[in-house]
Motif scaffolding. Structure first.
Motif, mmCIF file in Angstrom:
data_model
loop_
_atom_site.group_PDB
_atom_site.id
_atom_site.type_symbol
_atom_site.label_atom_id
_atom_site.label_comp_id
_atom_site.label_asym_id
_atom_site.label_seq_id
_atom_site.Cartn_x
_atom_site.Cartn_y
_atom_site.Cartn_z
ATOM 1 N N TYR A 65 0.831 -1.211 0.000
ATOM 2 C CA TYR A 65 0.000 0.000 0.000
ATOM 3 C C TYR A 65 0.865 1.260 0.000
ATOM 4 C CZ TYR A 65 -2.736 3.886 1.677
ATOM 5 O OH TYR A 65 -3.293 5.129 1.802
ATOM 6 N N LEU A 66 1.853 1.310 0.912
ATOM 7 C CA LEU A 66 2.711 2.497 1.001
ATOM 8 C C LEU A 66 3.488 2.714 -0.290
ATOM 9 C CD1 LEU A 66 4.052 2.008 4.638
ATOM 10 C CD2 LEU A 66 2.507 3.821 3.864
ATOM 11 N N CYS A 67 3.985 1.630 -0.858
ATOM 12 C CA CYS A 67 4.775 1.742 -2.085
ATOM 13 C C CYS A 67 3.923 2.297 -3.229
ATOM 14 C CB CYS A 67 5.317 0.362 -2.448
ATOM 15 S SG CYS A 67 6.855 0.400 -3.366
ATOM 16 N N GLN A 68 2.706 1.794 -3.358
ATOM 17 C CA GLN A 68 1.820 2.284 -4.420
ATOM 18 C C GLN A 68 1.424 3.742 -4.182
ATOM 19 O OE1 GLN A 68 -1.205 -0.768 -4.114
ATOM 20 N NE2 GLN A 68 -0.305 -1.980 -5.774
ATOM 21 N N HIS A 69 1.205 4.089 -2.918
ATOM 22 C CA HIS A 69 0.862 5.480 -2.596
ATOM 23 C C HIS A 69 2.039 6.411 -2.907
ATOM 24 C CE1 HIS A 69 -0.754 8.928 -0.385
ATOM 25 N NE2 HIS A 69 0.422 9.009 0.224
ATOM 26 N N PHE A 70 3.230 6.017 -2.497
ATOM 27 C CA PHE A 70 4.411 6.853 -2.745
ATOM 28 C C PHE A 70 4.710 6.965 -4.240
ATOM 29 C CE2 PHE A 70 6.121 5.472 1.668
ATOM 30 C CZ PHE A 70 5.329 6.430 2.281
ATOM 31 N N THR A 71 4.471 5.905 -4.971
ATOM 32 C CA THR A 71 4.692 5.947 -6.425
ATOM 33 C C THR A 71 3.759 6.966 -7.077
ATOM 34 O OG1 THR A 71 5.425 3.641 -6.472
ATOM 35 C CG2 THR A 71 4.678 4.591 -8.542
ATOM 36 N N LYS A 72 2.516 7.018 -6.625
ATOM 37 C CA LYS A 72 1.570 8.007 -7.159
ATOM 38 C C LYS A 72 2.054 9.426 -6.888
ATOM 39 C CE LYS A 72 -2.599 5.146 -6.722
ATOM 40 N NZ LYS A 72 -3.881 4.978 -5.987
ATOM 41 N N ARG A 73 2.745 9.597 -5.784
ATOM 42 C CA ARG A 73 3.249 10.927 -5.433
ATOM 43 C C ARG A 73 4.650 11.162 -6.003
ATOM 44 N NH1 ARG A 73 -0.549 13.141 -2.764
ATOM 45 N NH2 ARG A 73 0.652 15.071 -2.831
ATOM 46 N N GLN A 74 5.086 10.235 -6.865
ATOM 47 C CA GLN A 74 6.369 10.339 -7.575
ATOM 48 C C GLN A 74 7.555 10.457 -6.614
ATOM 49 O OE1 GLN A 74 5.541 13.673 -10.272
ATOM 50 N NE2 GLN A 74 5.068 12.197 -11.888
ATOM 51 N N LEU A 75 7.512 9.646 -5.590
ATOM 52 C CA LEU A 75 8.612 9.593 -4.628
ATOM 53 C C LEU A 75 9.602 8.495 -5.033
ATOM 54 C CD1 LEU A 75 6.520 9.995 -1.356
ATOM 55 C CD2 LEU A 75 7.892 11.727 -2.509
ATOM 56 N N PRO A 76 10.850 8.597 -4.619
ATOM 57 C CA PRO A 76 11.882 7.644 -5.034
ATOM 58 C C PRO A 76 11.791 6.312 -4.286
ATOM 59 C CG PRO A 76 12.844 9.273 -3.579
ATOM 60 C CD PRO A 76 11.430 9.701 -3.805
ATOM 61 N N VAL A 77 10.876 5.468 -4.718
ATOM 62 C CA VAL A 77 10.674 4.146 -4.130
ATOM 63 C C VAL A 77 10.538 3.143 -5.274
ATOM 64 C CG1 VAL A 77 9.507 5.088 -2.096
ATOM 65 C CG2 VAL A 77 8.158 4.389 -4.085
ATOM 66 N N PRO A 78 10.673 1.840 -5.002
ATOM 67 C CA PRO A 78 10.444 0.856 -6.066
ATOM 68 C C PRO A 78 8.965 0.819 -6.442
ATOM 69 C CG PRO A 78 10.755 -0.235 -3.951
ATOM 70 C CD PRO A 78 11.078 1.201 -3.733
ATOM 71 N N GLN A 79 8.680 0.415 -7.653
ATOM 72 C CA GLN A 79 7.298 0.270 -8.098
ATOM 73 C C GLN A 79 6.839 -1.170 -7.893
ATOM 74 O OE1 GLN A 79 6.429 1.828 -12.007
ATOM 75 N NE2 GLN A 79 8.014 3.396 -11.815
ATOM 76 N N ILE A 81 9.631 12.311 1.386
ATOM 77 C CA ILE A 81 8.782 11.163 1.698
ATOM 78 C C ILE A 81 8.024 11.372 3.013
ATOM 79 C CG2 ILE A 81 10.545 9.812 2.929
ATOM 80 C CD1 ILE A 81 9.420 7.328 1.486
ATOM 81 N N GLN A 82 8.602 12.127 3.937
ATOM 82 C CA GLN A 82 7.937 12.353 5.218
ATOM 83 C C GLN A 82 6.717 13.264 5.093
ATOM 84 O OE1 GLN A 82 11.409 13.886 7.332
ATOM 85 N NE2 GLN A 82 11.294 12.148 8.731
ATOM 86 N N ILE A 83 6.850 14.347 4.313
ATOM 87 C CA ILE A 83 5.785 15.351 4.239
ATOM 88 C C ILE A 83 4.854 15.079 3.051
ATOM 89 C CG2 ILE A 83 5.240 17.795 4.206
ATOM 90 C CD1 ILE A 83 6.847 16.858 6.665
ATOM 91 N N ARG A 84 5.418 15.024 1.847
ATOM 92 C CA ARG A 84 4.566 14.745 0.685
ATOM 93 C C ARG A 84 3.998 13.336 0.750
ATOM 94 N NH1 ARG A 84 7.035 14.449 -4.080
ATOM 95 N NH2 ARG A 84 5.038 14.644 -5.140
ATOM 96 N N GLY A 85 4.767 12.411 1.288
ATOM 97 C CA GLY A 85 4.284 11.037 1.394
ATOM 98 C C GLY A 85 3.104 10.897 2.327
#
Length: 512
Positions: free
Chosen positions: A58-72, A125-129
């Motif tokens: 869930y977190l990874c998919q959410h962060f990906t939507k926000r274009q954060l540097p995480v794996p897809q 990742i802390q704020i935008r995430g």
């Protein structure tokens, strides 16, 4: 494993051409690098906890939507016990800065740049995430609160403090624990994504030196200070005081782009509470893993953590008198002596593995052989004592620059530094906080840069710099080491270092 292969086939349309099991990272999850016939790779994961896997996905998919540097996330099994994600490679930040860590905190400029890139990305990742994130998906709990703080503080009490057999008043300690828990959770800075396990092992570095974040499945809603304290005060990282201070500054300035921030003074004051909490938290873990599970690595991590507490108590006055008094008594116990004092020997080093500043038996005596005047420029940098004479130029060129460091403040005059050298962190901190040596080196760098650049242009093969002081132990060693690293980082050429009076040699190999 078979079900992971089936998931890959469903996603790719064919079975993987090759499967490689990746080294574990201390959890129950298993990771596999899976490649197709063209060599394109993904990483497959097998977990044992559906809730933990669900949180990560869930977190990874959410962060990906926000274009954060995480794996897809590429595919997830129906039961959520297996998933596929993009492959971020094999180089973690922990691996990339290994040299500085193993050198006792002597991080090169390139390693420092990676740390700055990482710390600047953390507020992202802390704020935008945290925006539009449903924290109910977090595992094992959605929020950082007093109960979780008290759990960790009691973990420290029962797994570490009691094992030391130090006498203490349990009710008085509990009262301070509750005050600390209240202070940590009282402010309005708790509406962020708290990574929880933010450390160098959980940051991957790609070919462009960009940091990517992994293993954040334990994250929850909480204050941003926690991750900063967790990262910069990790005992094994051995970040020098000056570098840690600069990284705090980098983080603070990056944070301003995402949210309102308190004044620098209030920011540092509040950060210190989380540093204190994190040190107690990790000591609890070290106590359990070391004293009860008998794992030597965790026992060895205790003195550096005690060093952090000792430094913190010297810098801050915390409103928890019984707790701080107890910690002061704890740091004074013979088994937890200061790390530098425990390891102070004639050579002034404190690492048990081969130290790149200490001569290896294969290195021979602390001299350089005559340099063959064929090939690219090699710079030789010496530290020496004036009482024993200026080093001879073994290249046959008659000498080079000689700089006199004796005008700068001498740490050797003070008892705590007499057995240390300019390579040891307490001496480095003394010199850099004093500042005279930095001003001195600014002029040296300008002169050296121009000279090295001109020698390269003219095809010369040998250049020599020497730094002298009274004993060849503190100021000259610091100056020689820093000029050598400066030249190596800036020009990428081979630099040979000789701290003559210390019997130490080192070669920084060419990178160009």
């Amino acid at each position: 494993m078979q079900k992971l292969l089936e998931l890959y086939k469903q996603w790719c349309g064919a079975e993987p051409h090759d499967v490689e099991k990746l080294a574990g990272a201390g959890s129950n999850r298993e990771y596999y690098r899976m490649s197709d016939a063209q060599g394109q790779t993904v990483v497959g994961c097998i977990g044992t906890s559906r809730d933990e896997n669900h949180a990560f996905v869930y977190l990874c998919q959410h962060f990906t939507k926000r274009q954060l540097p995480v794996p897809q996330i590429l595919a997830v099994s129906t039961d959520e016990l297996r998933y596929l994600q993009t492959d971020l490679g094999s180089v973690s930040l922990f691996d990339a800065i290994r040299g500085g860590r193993e050198a006792g905190g002597r991080y090169t400029l390139k390693e420092q740049d990676l740390l700055r890139r990482t710390i600047r990305e953390l507020p992202n990742i802390q704020i935008r995430g945290a925006r539009e994130l449903d924290f109910s998906n977090c595992y094992p709990q959605p929020v950082f609160n007093s109960d979780s703080v008290l759990f960790d503080l009691n973990y420290f009490k029962y797994c570490f403090l009691k094992a030391t057999e130090l006498d203490f008043h349990e009710l008085k300690l509990e009262a301070d624990f509750r005050l600390l828990a209240k202070d940590l959770t009282a402010a309005d800075d708790t509406q962020c994504f708290l990574y929880r396990d933010f450390q160098a092992r959980n940051v991957m570095v790609d070919g462009n030196r960009r940091p990517f974040f992994i293993d954040f499945q334990g994250g929850r809603k909480g204050p941003y200070y926690y991750d900063l304290a967790s990262f910069l005060w990790q005992a094994s990282a051995k970040y020098p005081h000056k570098l840690r201070r600069e990284l705090v500054y980098e983080y603070y300035n990056a944070l301003k782009h995402y949210t309102e921030v308190p004044s620098p003074h209030l920011f540092v004051e509040r950060l210190s509470l989380f540093v204190l909490f994190r040190q107690l938290q990790v000591l609890g873990a070290y106590g359990f893993r070391g004293y009860f599970e008998r794992k030597a690595h965790f026992i060895e991590s205790i003195p550096p953590a005690m060093d952090n507490i000792r430094e913190l108590l010297g810098e801050r006055n915390f409103p928890y008198p019984y707790l701080t008094g107890l910690l002061q008594r704890l740091t004074e116990m013979p088994r937890f002596r200061h790390v530098e004092a425990m390891a102070a020997r004639a050579d002034g080093f404190k690492t048990t593995s081969h130290n790149p500043y200490k001569p290896h038996p294969q290195d021979g005596p602390a001299t350089f052989s005559r340099y063959d005047a064929q090939g690219p420029l090699v710079v030789r940098v010496y530290s020496f004592s004036y009482g024993k004479g200026i080093p001879e130029d073994e290249s046959g060129n008659g000498g080079g620059y000689v700089f006199d460091c004796r005008s700068t403040h001498n740490p050797g005059r003070y008892e705590p530094y007499k057995k240390l050298t300019g390579l040891d962190e307490p001496v480095i901190r003394f010199l850099e906080d004093d500042g005279e040596i930095l001003t001195f080196l600014e002029s040296v760098y300008k002169l050296a840069d121009a000279h090295v650049r001109r020698y390269i242009q003219r095809g010369f093969t040998s250049l020599m710099f020497c730094f002298g002081c009274t004993g060849g132990q503190h100021r000259s060693v610091y100056s020689a080491q820093h000029l050598a690293e400066h030249i190596h980082d800036k020009f990428g050429i081979e630099v040979r270092i000789c701290h003559r009076e210390q019997g130490i040699t080192q070669t920084l190999t060419a990178t160009t």
